[in-house]
Motif scaffolding. Structure first.
Motif, PDB file in Angstrom:
ATOM      1  N   UNK A 132       0.866  -1.186   0.000  1.00 55.13           N
ATOM      2  CA  UNK A 132       0.000   0.000   0.000  1.00 55.13           C
ATOM      3  C   UNK A 132       0.897   1.228   0.000  1.00 55.13           C
ATOM      4  N   UNK A 133       0.621   2.178  -0.870  1.00 51.54           N
ATOM      5  CA  UNK A 133       1.352   3.445  -0.891  1.00 51.54           C
ATOM      6  C   UNK A 133       0.330   4.573  -0.978  1.00 51.54           C
ATOM      7  N   UNK A 134       0.353   5.464  -0.002  1.00 53.34           N
ATOM      8  CA  UNK A 134      -0.528   6.627  -0.034  1.00 53.34           C
ATOM      9  C   UNK A 134       0.280   7.859  -0.395  1.00 53.34           C
ATOM     10  N   UNK A 135      -0.342   8.759  -1.119  1.00 53.27           N
ATOM     11  CA  UNK A 135       0.322   9.999  -1.512  1.00 53.27           C
ATOM     12  C   UNK A 135       0.269  10.985  -0.340  1.00 53.27           C
ATOM     13  N   UNK A 136       1.357  11.688  -0.111  1.00 58.11           N
ATOM     14  CA  UNK A 136       1.425  12.576   1.054  1.00 58.11           C
ATOM     15  C   UNK A 136       0.371  13.665   0.982  1.00 58.11           C
ATOM     16  N   UNK A 137      -0.133  14.035   2.147  1.00 55.17           N
ATOM     17  CA  UNK A 137      -1.080  15.138   2.275  1.00 55.17           C
ATOM     18  C   UNK A 137      -0.663  15.971   3.483  1.00 55.17           C
ATOM     19  N   UNK A 138      -1.408  17.010   3.759  1.00 59.97           N
ATOM     20  CA  UNK A 138      -1.017  17.978   4.782  1.00 59.97           C
ATOM     21  C   UNK A 138      -0.834  17.327   6.150  1.00 59.97           C
ATOM     22  N   UNK A 139      -1.688  16.381   6.511  1.00 58.81           N
ATOM     23  CA  UNK A 139      -1.673  15.826   7.866  1.00 58.81           C
ATOM     24  C   UNK A 139      -0.601  14.763   8.084  1.00 58.81           C
ATOM     25  N   UNK A 140       0.009  14.230   7.023  1.00 56.38           N
ATOM     26  CA  UNK A 140       1.019  13.180   7.224  1.00 56.38           C
ATOM     27  C   UNK A 140       2.346  13.477   6.527  1.00 56.38           C
ATOM     28  N   UNK A 141       2.545  14.731   6.090  1.00 57.36           N
ATOM     29  CA  UNK A 141       3.777  15.083   5.381  1.00 57.36           C
ATOM     30  C   UNK A 141       5.001  14.838   6.264  1.00 57.36           C
ATOM     31  N   UNK A 142       4.891  15.158   7.564  1.00 54.04           N
ATOM     32  CA  UNK A 142       5.988  14.940   8.509  1.00 54.04           C
ATOM     33  C   UNK A 142       5.682  13.719   9.373  1.00 54.04           C
ATOM     34  N   UNK A 143       5.444  12.576   8.742  1.00 52.07           N
ATOM     35  CA  UNK A 143       4.945  11.423   9.495  1.00 52.07           C
ATOM     36  C   UNK A 143       5.947  10.934  10.534  1.00 52.07           C
ATOM     37  N   UNK A 144       7.234  10.946  10.218  1.00 52.44           N
ATOM     38  CA  UNK A 144       8.217  10.463  11.190  1.00 52.44           C
ATOM     39  C   UNK A 144       8.147  11.288  12.479  1.00 52.44           C
ATOM     40  N   UNK A 145       7.914  12.587  12.358  1.00 49.78           N
ATOM     41  CA  UNK A 145       7.795  13.439  13.543  1.00 49.78           C
ATOM     42  C   UNK A 145       6.530  13.110  14.320  1.00 49.78           C
ATOM     43  N   UNK A 146       5.447  12.792  13.605  1.00 49.75           N
ATOM     44  CA  UNK A 146       4.210  12.375  14.270  1.00 49.75           C
ATOM     45  C   UNK A 146       4.451  11.082  15.043  1.00 49.75           C
ATOM     46  N   UNK A 147       5.148  10.152  14.412  1.00 51.19           N
ATOM     47  CA  UNK A 147       5.444   8.864  15.035  1.00 51.19           C
ATOM     48  C   UNK A 147       6.307   9.051  16.282  1.00 51.19           C
ATOM     49  N   UNK A 148       7.333   9.892  16.183  1.00 50.35           N
ATOM     50  CA  UNK A 148       8.256  10.073  17.308  1.00 50.35           C
ATOM     51  C   UNK A 148       7.594  10.767  18.485  1.00 50.35           C
ATOM     52  N   UNK A 149       6.507  11.499  18.251  1.00 53.81           N
ATOM     53  CA  UNK A 149       5.803  12.151  19.351  1.00 53.81           C
ATOM     54  C   UNK A 149       4.913  11.181  20.119  1.00 53.81           C
ATOM     55  N   UNK A 150       4.681   9.999  19.547  1.00 51.54           N
ATOM     56  CA  UNK A 150       3.779   9.041  20.181  1.00 51.54           C
ATOM     57  C   UNK A 150       4.485   7.787  20.687  1.00 51.54           C
ATOM     58  N   UNK A 151       5.603   7.421  20.062  1.00 58.64           N
ATOM     59  CA  UNK A 151       6.225   6.149  20.363  1.00 58.64           C
ATOM     60  C   UNK A 151       7.640   6.336  20.904  1.00 58.64           C
ATOM     61  N   UNK A 152       8.234   5.252  21.336  1.00 62.06           N
ATOM     62  CA  UNK A 152       9.504   5.304  22.058  1.00 62.06           C
ATOM     63  C   UNK A 152      10.693   5.514  21.127  1.00 62.06           C
ATOM     64  N   UNK A 153      11.853   5.796  21.747  1.00 62.32           N
ATOM     65  CA  UNK A 153      13.073   5.989  20.966  1.00 62.32           C
ATOM     66  C   UNK A 153      13.461   4.718  20.215  1.00 62.32           C
ATOM     67  N   UNK A 154      13.303   3.582  20.888  1.00 65.35           N
ATOM     68  CA  UNK A 154      13.652   2.314  20.230  1.00 65.35           C
ATOM     69  C   UNK A 154      12.775   2.087  19.008  1.00 65.35           C
ATOM     70  N   UNK A 155      11.475   2.414  19.132  1.00 61.92           N
ATOM     71  CA  UNK A 155      10.563   2.252  17.994  1.00 61.92           C
ATOM     72  C   UNK A 155      10.934   3.224  16.877  1.00 61.92           C
ATOM     73  N   UNK A 156      11.296   4.464  17.233  1.00 58.72           N
ATOM     74  CA  UNK A 156      11.687   5.449  16.214  1.00 58.72           C
ATOM     75  C   UNK A 156      12.957   5.016  15.494  1.00 58.72           C
ATOM     76  N   UNK A 157      13.918   4.484  16.260  1.00 58.65           N
ATOM     77  CA  UNK A 157      15.157   4.010  15.636  1.00 58.65           C
ATOM     78  C   UNK A 157      14.876   2.854  14.687  1.00 58.65           C
ATOM     79  N   UNK A 158      13.932   1.989  15.067  1.00 63.55           N
ATOM     80  CA  UNK A 158      13.583   0.855  14.203  1.00 63.55           C
ATOM     81  C   UNK A 158      12.832   1.326  12.965  1.00 63.55           C
ATOM     82  N   UNK A 159      11.924   2.298  13.137  1.00 63.11           N
ATOM     83  CA  UNK A 159      11.186   2.814  11.985  1.00 63.11           C
ATOM     84  C   UNK A 159      12.142   3.440  10.972  1.00 63.11           C
ATOM     85  N   UNK A 160      13.173   4.086  11.468  1.00 59.77           N
ATOM     86  CA  UNK A 160      14.166   4.710  10.588  1.00 59.77           C
ATOM     87  C   UNK A 160      14.815   3.681   9.674  1.00 59.77           C
ATOM     88  N   UNK A 161      15.068   2.477  10.197  1.00 56.55           N
ATOM     89  CA  UNK A 161      15.694   1.427   9.386  1.00 56.55           C
ATOM     90  C   UNK A 161      14.716   0.806   8.401  1.00 56.55           C
TER      91      UNK A 161
END
Length: 621
Positions: free
Chosen positions: A418-447
């Motif tokens: 599944x691939x969604x095209x970016x829109x206003x609410x998810x353009x900075x998705x990694x930042x949204x993710x890091x505000x909700x989840x842990x550092x370990x999860x953010x480091x894993x998402x990065x990979x």
């Protein structure tokens, strides 16, 4: 040591530490004398400290010696210590997990297993909920034993070995006041007299988990991770043979005008000529229910016609929300019928012409299905291609979008579903993710961010200075243009962009190099939210998995994202981020320009300015 009568291999020993020792230890942990708290987990947001090696022995070796002496057993030295803080808010998760997903090396080799986990509870009591599935599978829902719970008392230790360690799964589900077992003193949040808001509880419990589990043997897939095999390139078929476009629509206030859909279809040219003029398009018109008029003019009569639409009397706060729930007045239903007639004519007149409505079929549903089930109807009855592009009637392309390249990447990499095209609410998705989840999860998402070769696009089309930005639809007002410029500047400072720039710098130092000679590498960022915004999906993924009735992941009458997104998050919590996400394989397309690919016309309010003027004029009278 005393064992639990219901669970084999589970042992409980009270009063391992004295009150003075426990207070001294908990104060040292809270004051971070040995290490800092780090948030972990998903929405639970537990605070965790981890220790191993000499740090663990120096600071907590005496605690383990106390446990070893109290249980009258010879436990080997632990390999890791995990200290976790539990609060009422962190216990809201309903996901039970095994202590370790993979079996230890002795279990894999069917040798005698001496692995264990010893959990010491401090500060307050905790409730540990357990269940034993029929098979050792995180997604096995059939239980061989009824679910149960145990009280982990303050200063006591619970040791899991054998069957309790490998056959049972569980979680800390509650925190109890160690001075009282009354329901009034439980960790549940309580209302205080005279307060309108729920009072936050300060109850907490801290567990020290000494883990003596041997690491698992590396599997064949892990051993072969370093081996890269040349992928067999598949011949690229014409886009029309790969992709079907599904556009969903329902009653809105601008009916019977087809202007909204025409504006949406006009932007299809941003996705390429083949997309706009050659791909098969299906407009799925959802049904609606008719709201009974208060005046009595629309009440049921003795003589009811067969073609009369069903009537209901439930009302909502405003017209927009009422229509969003598929409920229309008699006049709105008539306007919607007229809209569908005009739509049929528009598609018929476009046959054999160079119109964006060519190759378009209109499908009318007699009853209201809701967005999710209307989409399901189209997938089951009208789609024959391996991919679909799903577009809502008010979602537009804002600039040139690499749809064909995205399909090529999906063809070559099966993990992209599944691939969604970016829109206003998810353009900075990694930042949204890091505000909700842990550092370990953010480091894993990065990979997990994917940068396929197919999305390394030449011609200076994408990126901050690409032609795609130059050809973007301009905002209609000066205020919107200023907001767009602010959003671009915000993106430059976001982690979403910083991670990409770091990757570009590292690749530039290698022999491969990126973003040279006018090419630009686009990224696919993993997402735990299934956006109903414009997206491309494998047809079989939608039909056989997302809409599989056995899984019940989409509710009738609702949107796909509403129920499916929480399921994706629980899957990642249960299986781990990488494996939990792999089942759904959803990504967001980003060209790192700081601009979105899609926009929103807001069909519920489209062309309603005149209606508001009339309403205000009537109110003044």
């Amino acid at each position: 040591m005393p064992s639990n009568p219901r669970i084999n291999g589970l042992y409980e020993t009270p009063n391992v530490l004295s009150a003075e020792e426990a207070d001294k230890l908990s104060n040292a942990i809270d004051n971070q004398h040995y290490g800092e708290w780090c948030p972990e987990g998903f929405d639970r947001r537990n605070r965790v400290q981890r220790y191993s090696g000499s740090d663990m022995e120096d600071h907590f070796g005496w605690v383990f010696d106390k446990i070893n002496g109290a249980v009258e057993a010879s436990l080997r030295r632990p390999l890791e210590l995990v200290i976790t803080e539990h609060t009422p808010s962190s216990c809201r998760s309903i996901v039970n997990v095994f202590e370790q997903r993979d079996l230890c090396s002795c279990q894999q080799q069917q040798q005698q297993c001496q692995c264990y986990v010893a959990q010491l509870t401090l500060v307050n009591n905790a409730i540990y909920s357990l269940e034993k599935p029929v098979g050792r599978d995180l997604e096995c829902w059939d239980l061989s034993e009824p679910a149960t719970s145990i009280l982990m008392e303050q200063n006591s230790v619970v040791i899991k070995t054998g069957e309790s360690l490998w056959g049972w799964r569980g979680r800390i589900s509650d925190v109890k006041d160690s001075n009282s077992c009354d329901e009034a003193n439980s960790s549940a949040k309580t209302w205080k007299k005279g307060q309108k808001k729920l009072a936050a509880s300060t109850m907490r419990s801290v567990t020290l988990s000494f883990r003596g589990i041997l690491p698992p043997e590396p599997t064949l897939s892990k051993k072969m991770e370093s081996c890269t095999l040349a992928e067999e390139t598949k011949p690229q078929l014409p886009l029309a043979e790969l992709l079907t476009i599904i556009v969903t629509t329902s009653p809105i206030r601008s009916n019977p005008s087809t202007e909204l859909l025409q504006r949406t279809f006009d932007t299809f040219q941003f996705a390429g000529r083949e997309f706009a003029y050659e791909c098969k398009k299906i407009i799925i018109c959802d049904g609606c229910r008719v709201l009974e008029d208060d005046s009595g003019e629309n009440t049921d009569s003795d003589e009811k016609k067969d073609d009369d639409p069903p009537k209901i009397t439930r009302k909502y706060a405003n017209v927009k929300q009422t229509l969003r729930n598929g409920i229309a007045t008699v006049d709105q239903a008539k306007n919607y019928d007229e809209f569908k007639k005009r739509l049929h004519k528009l598609c018929t007149d476009s046959r054999g012409t160079q119109s964006v409505f060519c190759n378009t079929t209109v499908v009318e549903l007699e009853e209201r299905h809701g967005y999710g089930f209307a989409l399901r109807h189209a997938l089951y009855n009208s789609v024959e291609t391996p991919y679909v592009c799903v577009i809502q009637h008010d979602r537009t392309f804002m600039r040139p979008t690499p749809v064909k390249e995205v399909l090529s990447a999906m063809e070559s990499r099966e993990e992209i579903k599944y691939v969604t095209m970016s829109m206003k609410s998810n353009l900075n998705y990694y930042d949204i993710f890091s505000s909700k989840f842990s550092r370990r999860a953010c480091a894993e998402l990065k990979t997990m961010i994917v940068r396929p070769q197919e999305l390394n696009i030449k011609g200076s089309m994408y990126g901050p200075n690409g032609h795609s930005i130059a050809n973007m639809v301009e905002p209609p007002s000066e205020k919107r243009r200023r907001l767009r410029d602010v959003a671009r500047e915000t993106y430059k400072a976001s982690h979403q962009n910083i991670i990409y720039e770091e990757w570009v710098e590292s690749e530039s130092k290698s022999t491969r190099g990126v973003n040279q000679d006018g090419s630009h590498q686009l990224s696919l960022t993993p997402t735990l939210f299934w956006y109903d915004n414009t997206h491309i999906v494998r047809t079989v993924h939608y039909r056989d998995f997302i809409f599989n009735p056995a899984f019940k992941m989409v509710a009738r009458g609702g949107f796909v994202e509403d129920k499916l997104s929480p399921i994706i998050k629980r899957s990642c919590e249960r299986l781990g981020l990488e494996d939990g996400h792999a089942k759904f394989g959803c990504y967001i397309l980003d060209d790192h320009s700081g601009d979105v690919f899609t926009g929103h016309l807001d069909g519920g309010s489209y062309n309603t300015a005149g209606l508001h003027v009339k309403k205000n004029a009537s109110e003044k009278r």
